[in-house]
Every structure is written in C-alpha cells, then in structure tokens.
Design a protein around this motif. Structure first.
Motif, mmCIF file in Angstrom:
data_model
loop_
_atom_site.group_PDB
_atom_site.id
_atom_site.type_symbol
_atom_site.label_atom_id
_atom_site.label_comp_id
_atom_site.label_asym_id
_atom_site.label_seq_id
_atom_site.Cartn_x
_atom_site.Cartn_y
_atom_site.Cartn_z
ATOM 1 N N MET A 33 0.652 -1.291 0.090
ATOM 2 C CA MET A 33 -0.027 0.131 -0.127
ATOM 3 C C MET A 33 0.902 1.171 -0.044
ATOM 4 S SD MET A 33 -3.025 -0.590 -0.190
ATOM 5 C CE MET A 33 -2.664 -1.958 -1.586
ATOM 6 N N VAL A 34 2.002 1.282 0.668
ATOM 7 C CA VAL A 34 3.024 2.495 0.710
ATOM 8 C C VAL A 34 3.264 2.692 -0.704
ATOM 9 C CG1 VAL A 34 5.239 3.227 1.698
ATOM 10 C CG2 VAL A 34 3.544 2.253 3.169
ATOM 11 N N MET A 35 3.926 1.675 -1.276
ATOM 12 C CA MET A 35 4.299 1.588 -2.612
ATOM 13 C C MET A 35 3.306 2.021 -3.693
ATOM 14 S SD MET A 35 7.699 1.247 -2.291
ATOM 15 C CE MET A 35 8.196 1.313 -3.696
ATOM 16 N N PHE A 36 2.301 1.737 -3.583
ATOM 17 C CA PHE A 36 1.143 2.091 -4.359
ATOM 18 C C PHE A 36 0.875 3.497 -4.083
ATOM 19 C CE2 PHE A 36 -3.186 2.995 -5.260
ATOM 20 C CZ PHE A 36 -3.377 2.523 -6.378
ATOM 21 N N LEU A 37 0.951 4.045 -3.171
ATOM 22 C CA LEU A 37 0.629 5.347 -2.909
ATOM 23 C C LEU A 37 1.729 6.337 -3.261
ATOM 24 C CD1 LEU A 37 -1.163 5.102 0.524
ATOM 25 C CD2 LEU A 37 -2.546 5.532 -1.680
ATOM 26 N N MET A 38 2.860 5.541 -3.190
ATOM 27 C CA MET A 38 4.064 6.590 -3.581
ATOM 28 C C MET A 38 4.162 6.596 -4.896
ATOM 29 S SD MET A 38 5.518 7.627 -0.886
ATOM 30 C CE MET A 38 7.233 8.288 -1.995
ATOM 31 N N MET A 39 3.789 5.592 -6.068
ATOM 32 C CA MET A 39 3.922 5.784 -7.048
ATOM 33 C C MET A 39 2.876 6.819 -7.692
ATOM 34 S SD MET A 39 3.733 1.794 -8.764
ATOM 35 C CE MET A 39 2.199 1.668 -8.521
ATOM 36 N N VAL A 40 1.567 7.065 -7.044
ATOM 37 C CA VAL A 40 0.572 8.060 -7.465
ATOM 38 C C VAL A 40 1.391 9.425 -6.917
ATOM 39 C CG1 VAL A 40 -1.610 9.070 -6.861
ATOM 40 C CG2 VAL A 40 -1.396 6.737 -6.907
ATOM 41 N N PHE A 41 1.839 9.653 -5.820
ATOM 42 C CA PHE A 41 2.760 10.697 -5.459
ATOM 43 C C PHE A 41 3.716 11.243 -6.527
ATOM 44 C CE2 PHE A 41 6.113 12.833 -3.212
ATOM 45 C CZ PHE A 41 5.494 13.841 -2.596
ATOM 46 N N TRP A 42 4.421 10.150 -6.853
ATOM 47 C CA TRP A 42 5.719 10.439 -7.755
ATOM 48 C C TRP A 42 5.085 10.881 -8.938
ATOM 49 C CZ3 TRP A 42 7.996 5.028 -6.383
ATOM 50 C CH2 TRP A 42 8.818 5.345 -5.189
ATOM 51 N N HIS A 43 4.017 10.359 -9.437
ATOM 52 C CA HIS A 43 3.253 10.696 -10.755
ATOM 53 C C HIS A 43 2.842 12.255 -10.604
ATOM 54 C CE1 HIS A 43 1.457 10.261 -14.614
ATOM 55 N NE2 HIS A 43 0.503 10.855 -14.132
ATOM 56 N N VAL A 44 2.024 12.350 -9.647
ATOM 57 C CA VAL A 44 1.339 13.895 -9.554
ATOM 58 C C VAL A 44 2.584 14.735 -9.025
ATOM 59 C CG1 VAL A 44 -0.406 15.176 -8.255
ATOM 60 C CG2 VAL A 44 -0.813 12.655 -9.019
ATOM 61 N N TYR A 45 3.367 14.610 -8.145
ATOM 62 C CA TYR A 45 4.136 15.617 -7.504
ATOM 63 C C TYR A 45 5.499 15.578 -8.094
ATOM 64 C CZ TYR A 45 0.081 16.637 -4.410
ATOM 65 O OH TYR A 45 -1.129 16.675 -4.299
ATOM 66 N N GLY A 46 6.196 14.681 -8.244
ATOM 67 C CA GLY A 46 7.504 14.329 -8.796
ATOM 68 C C GLY A 46 7.724 14.558 -10.265
ATOM 69 N N LYS A 47 6.521 14.724 -11.039
ATOM 70 C CA LYS A 47 6.616 14.954 -12.419
ATOM 71 C C LYS A 47 7.724 13.892 -12.902
ATOM 72 C CE LYS A 47 5.280 19.408 -11.927
ATOM 73 N NZ LYS A 47 3.888 19.263 -12.078
#
Length: 179
Positions: A33-47
């Motif tokens: 779950m942490v890695m799934f949420l980090m993928m979304v975070f990296w996509h949206v905020y990490g560009k």
C-alpha cells in the motif's frame, strides 16, 4: 513430518494461520500500500512520468496528418536524406513518425511554449527517448500517443530509439531543436 514428503492433509488453506505468518502478511500488505501510494505521489508531484493519451490509428491516417504538418510548416531540410525541419506554431499539434530506422520530421520548437506531440510507429515497436532528458515512451504501431510538452531549455536534443528494432537500431536517431 518432513519438508520432502507431501503434507498429510492436502487442504492447506484450512489450517489455522500462525501468528508469525499473519504478521508477515500484514507487513507485506502495508508495504504494498505504501508503494502504491508513492507511485501516485511520484506521478503527480514528482513529475517523473508523462501523462499520455493513446488512441487507435492506422499508418495511413497518421501519415496523412504528419505529411500535412510537414507540407505546411517546413522551414528547411537537413542531412543527406533531406529530412524536413518543421517549425509549427505555438500550441499546435505536432506529429513525429517512427519508422525503421528514422524519426521524421526534425522538430523546431520554441522555449517555454506548449505543444501537443503525437507519436506513432509505422512498422515495429520503437522507444522514444529524448536525450539528455529523462523522457521515455514506448511507441507502438496502430496507436497514436499524445503528450503535452513544454520545452524549458534551449538547445539541440537527440531522439533515440530505446527499443531494439533491428540490425540498424543504433542509427535510429532524430533531432529536436528548441529556440
């Protein structure tokens, strides 16, 4: 009981879950779950990943659009093969075609202006890699990949195929100019 011999009861899922097994399953699930949420975070905020739209197309339809752009916006030709250099207006749709072993046309864009880049392959899978930036898109025949791009650096950039496409794969290099 031995690890070599099969279990006496074949219905292993009916056995009670050991406490240690339950803890490890919970830890693994939480980490997933942490890695799934980090993928979304990296996509949206990490560009880090481009948001692309993909549409079904045919080589003939895409080639017609690309040729219309080339006919309308060509400013010169380059290389021995006379590859056209196009300078489309800001905000327009630009078309880039991958074909054994070339990217066509050469694009000339303006810095800090937004364009819609349309990519497709006419024959095999190719990989669009804009060097030295970290932009990679797999270009698949029969599909039109659309990406909004805003160049933020001036210079000459290389477009490299990063998906092996045959004996002359190493020569499949295109160009993009940003002024």
């Amino acid at each position: 009981m031995s690890a070599i011999l099969p279990p006496a009861e074949r219905l292993w899922w009916k056995h009670p879950l050991d406490r240690v097994e339950a803890v490890w399953i919970a830890i693994a699930f939480a980490w997933c779950m942490v890695m799934f949420l980090m993928m979304v975070f990296w996509h949206v905020y990490g560009k880090q990943n481009l948001s692309t739209e993909t549409y079904k197309t045919t080589p003939d339809k895409f080639a017609a659009k690309a040729q219309a752009m080339v006919d309308k916006y060509t400013v010169r030709t380059e290389t021995d093969e006379k590859i056209p250099v196009v300078h489309p207006p800001v905000g327009s749709d630009i078309y880039l075609t991958a074909r054994l072993w070339a990217w066509r046309p050469i694009l000339e864009l303006e810095k800090d202006k937004t364009y819609k880049l349309h990519l497709t392959s006419m024959d095999y899978n190719h990989g669009f890699s804009l060097q030295p930036t970290n932009i990679n898109i797999q270009v698949v025949p029969g599909y039109e990949h659309v990406v909004k791009i805003t160049p933020n650096q001036s210079g000459q950039f290389s477009i490299v195929c990063n998906e092996y496409c045959g004996i002359n794969h190493h020569t499949m290099v295109g160009r993009l100019y940003v002024k």
